[in-house]
Design a protein around this motif. Structure first.
Motif, PDB file in Angstrom:
ATOM      1  N   GLN A   1       0.821  -1.203   0.000  1.00 27.39           N
ATOM      2  CA  GLN A   1       0.000   0.000   0.000  1.00 27.39           C
ATOM      3  C   GLN A   1       0.860   1.261   0.000  1.00 27.39           C
ATOM      4  N   GLU A   2       2.157   1.106  -0.125  1.00 30.80           N
ATOM      5  CA  GLU A   2       3.092   2.224  -0.156  1.00 30.80           C
ATOM      6  C   GLU A   2       4.257   1.841  -1.071  1.00 30.80           C
ATOM      7  N   PRO A   3       5.127   2.795  -1.447  1.00 33.12           N
ATOM      8  CA  PRO A   3       6.273   2.451  -2.290  1.00 33.12           C
ATOM      9  C   PRO A   3       7.128   1.372  -1.634  1.00 33.12           C
ATOM     10  N   PRO A   4       7.566   0.374  -2.397  1.00 31.13           N
ATOM     11  CA  PRO A   4       8.364  -0.714  -1.815  1.00 31.13           C
ATOM     12  C   PRO A   4       9.641  -0.197  -1.158  1.00 31.13           C
ATOM     13  N   LEU A   5       9.993  -0.827  -0.043  1.00 31.09           N
ATOM     14  CA  LEU A   5      11.265  -0.579   0.632  1.00 31.09           C
ATOM     15  C   LEU A   5      11.855  -1.954   0.945  1.00 31.09           C
TER      16      LEU A   5
ATOM     17  N   LEU B   1      17.963   2.175   6.249  1.00 33.22           N
ATOM     18  CA  LEU B   1      16.516   1.977   6.328  1.00 33.22           C
ATOM     19  C   LEU B   1      15.860   3.049   7.193  1.00 33.22           C
ATOM     20  N   ALA B   2      16.548   3.457   8.258  1.00 31.37           N
ATOM     21  CA  ALA B   2      16.001   4.510   9.114  1.00 31.37           C
ATOM     22  C   ALA B   2      15.899   5.832   8.357  1.00 31.37           C
ATOM     23  N   GLU B   3      16.907   6.145   7.542  1.00 33.26           N
ATOM     24  CA  GLU B   3      16.851   7.376   6.758  1.00 33.26           C
ATOM     25  C   GLU B   3      15.733   7.301   5.714  1.00 33.26           C
ATOM     26  N   SER B   4      15.569   6.132   5.092  1.00 28.82           N
ATOM     27  CA  SER B   4      14.470   5.971   4.131  1.00 28.82           C
ATOM     28  C   SER B   4      13.124   6.176   4.811  1.00 28.82           C
ATOM     29  N   ARG B   5      12.959   5.567   5.973  1.00 27.70           N
ATOM     30  CA  ARG B   5      11.689   5.702   6.686  1.00 27.70           C
ATOM     31  C   ARG B   5      11.477   7.138   7.158  1.00 27.70           C
ATOM     32  N   ARG B   6      12.546   7.797   7.608  1.00 24.81           N
ATOM     33  CA  ARG B   6      12.431   9.194   8.050  1.00 24.81           C
ATOM     34  C   ARG B   6      11.937  10.073   6.910  1.00 24.81           C
ATOM     35  N   GLN B   7      12.541   9.925   5.732  1.00 27.55           N
ATOM     36  CA  GLN B   7      12.128  10.742   4.594  1.00 27.55           C
ATOM     37  C   GLN B   7      10.682  10.465   4.211  1.00 27.55           C
ATOM     38  N   ARG B   8      10.272   9.231   4.288  1.00 31.13           N
ATOM     39  CA  ARG B   8       8.899   8.879   3.915  1.00 31.13           C
ATOM     40  C   ARG B   8       7.894   9.421   4.929  1.00 31.13           C
ATOM     41  N   VAL B   9       8.235   9.334   6.193  1.00 34.52           N
ATOM     42  CA  VAL B   9       7.340   9.850   7.225  1.00 34.52           C
ATOM     43  C   VAL B   9       7.184  11.362   7.067  1.00 34.52           C
ATOM     44  N   LEU B  10       8.286  12.071   6.859  1.00 36.84           N
ATOM     45  CA  LEU B  10       8.215  13.512   6.686  1.00 36.84           C
ATOM     46  C   LEU B  10       7.411  13.894   5.443  1.00 36.84           C
ATOM     47  N   ALA B  11       7.462  13.023   4.440  1.00 40.31           N
ATOM     48  CA  ALA B  11       6.711  13.287   3.200  1.00 40.31           C
ATOM     49  C   ALA B  11       5.268  12.811   3.290  1.00 40.31           C
ATOM     50  N   GLY B  12       4.913  12.176   4.405  1.00 44.78           N
ATOM     51  CA  GLY B  12       3.550  11.702   4.574  1.00 44.78           C
ATOM     52  C   GLY B  12       3.253  10.420   3.823  1.00 44.78           C
ATOM     53  N   GLU B  13       4.317   9.672   3.417  1.00 41.79           N
ATOM     54  CA  GLU B  13       4.111   8.467   2.620  1.00 41.79           C
ATOM     55  C   GLU B  13       4.244   7.196   3.427  1.00 41.79           C
ATOM     56  N   GLY B  14       4.894   7.252   4.614  1.00 42.40           N
ATOM     57  CA  GLY B  14       5.189   6.034   5.351  1.00 42.40           C
ATOM     58  C   GLY B  14       4.362   5.887   6.591  1.00 42.40           C
ATOM     59  N   ARG B  15       4.461   4.757   7.180  1.00 40.19           N
ATOM     60  CA  ARG B  15       3.785   4.479   8.444  1.00 40.19           C
ATOM     61  C   ARG B  15       4.447   5.285   9.541  1.00 40.19           C
TER      62      ARG B  15
END
Length: 251
Positions: free
Chosen positions: A93-97, A236-250
């Motif tokens: 339900q979100e871009p693959p990581l 992975l933490a940096e990827s998740r941080r960027q996604r959260v800030l962009a409103g795309e991640g959990r």
């Protein structure tokens, strides 16, 4: 049963009990344990219809090869763990990581990588069949339940899998000291697969050639390298941080 495998420790056994109880064949619980964790395992197993054997420490030591079992071990049917990359991608339900381990053979490192992959919401960990550790009791113990929750997909041909991922629109980022950019200046909000090299050797040449971008982890101290699980956790933490800030991640 060809896929019968032993796991031990409360994290690994509880993960099975709550996430896939049908994969449990039987549980061995130390008869000297009367604490809440032991009672919770016994009660959950009873509710799921899983047989529990109360045994002494010597039996558990023998079963686990004297590992730090915490007083609990279980035989599981691991056949359900097989899942393809396609199975993972089609249900997102979100871009693959993704995390790709190119030749990580140490079970402690694999367990730690699975643990950080779970913590940061990676959708799968991928490794080549011929140059990688497989899931065993040590991996499950170190992973603290993540070996039961994060798909670990072992592929026959890693180069072909990388090509398939690229065809699916997933950006392949390799980690190396000689890089095109660094971790903090690389946009990681889209579909992404991180490639981590083997302990002490790094990525193989063919794997490196399939990467769309090479990324370095900035180092501000005196050490020159990081353990593969530490590096995996950082990217992975940096990827998740960027996604959260962009409103795309959990969150």
């Amino acid at each position: 049963m060809s896929n019968k495998r032993l796991i031990h420790g409360f994290h690994a056994v509880n993960a099975r009990l709550w996430q896939n109880p049908k994969s449990l064949i039987e549980i061995y619980l130390g008869n000297g344990r009367q604490d809440e964790r032991a009672r919770a395992v016994a009660e959950r197993a009873q509710a799921e219809g899983v047989k529990v054997h109360l045994v002494d420490k010597a039996r558990l030591d023998s079963l686990t090869g004297n590992a730090r079992h915490q007083g609990v071990a279980a035989w599981i049917d691991a056949s359900h763990q097989f899942v393809s990359v396609e199975d993972v991608l089609e249900n997102l339900q979100e871009p693959p990581l993704l995390l790709i381990l190119d030749g990580v053979t140490d079970p402690h490192n694999l367990g730690a990588c699975l643990r950080v992959a779970d913590a940061m919401g990676a959708h799968a960990v991928i490794a080549p069949k011929d140059r990688a550790a497989s899931i065993n009791a040590t991996v499950s113990k170190v992973a603290c339940g993540a070996a039961e929750s994060v798909p670990y997909i072992m592929v026959t041909n890693l180069a072909r899998t990388l090509r398939d991922l690229k065809d699916a629109g997933i950006w392949i980022a390799g980690t190396t000291m000689e890089a095109d950019t660094d971790l903090f200046h690389f946009d990681q909000r889209g579909p992404l697969a991180w490639v981590m090299g083997a302990e002490g050797e790094g990525m193989r040449r063919l794997t490196r050639e399939h990467c769309d971008v090479l990324v370095s982890i900035p180092m501000f101290g005196t050490v020159e390298s990081l353990n593969v699980s530490v590096s995996s956790g950082m990217v992975l933490a940096e990827s998740r941080r960027q996604r959260v800030l962009a409103g795309e991640g959990r969150t």
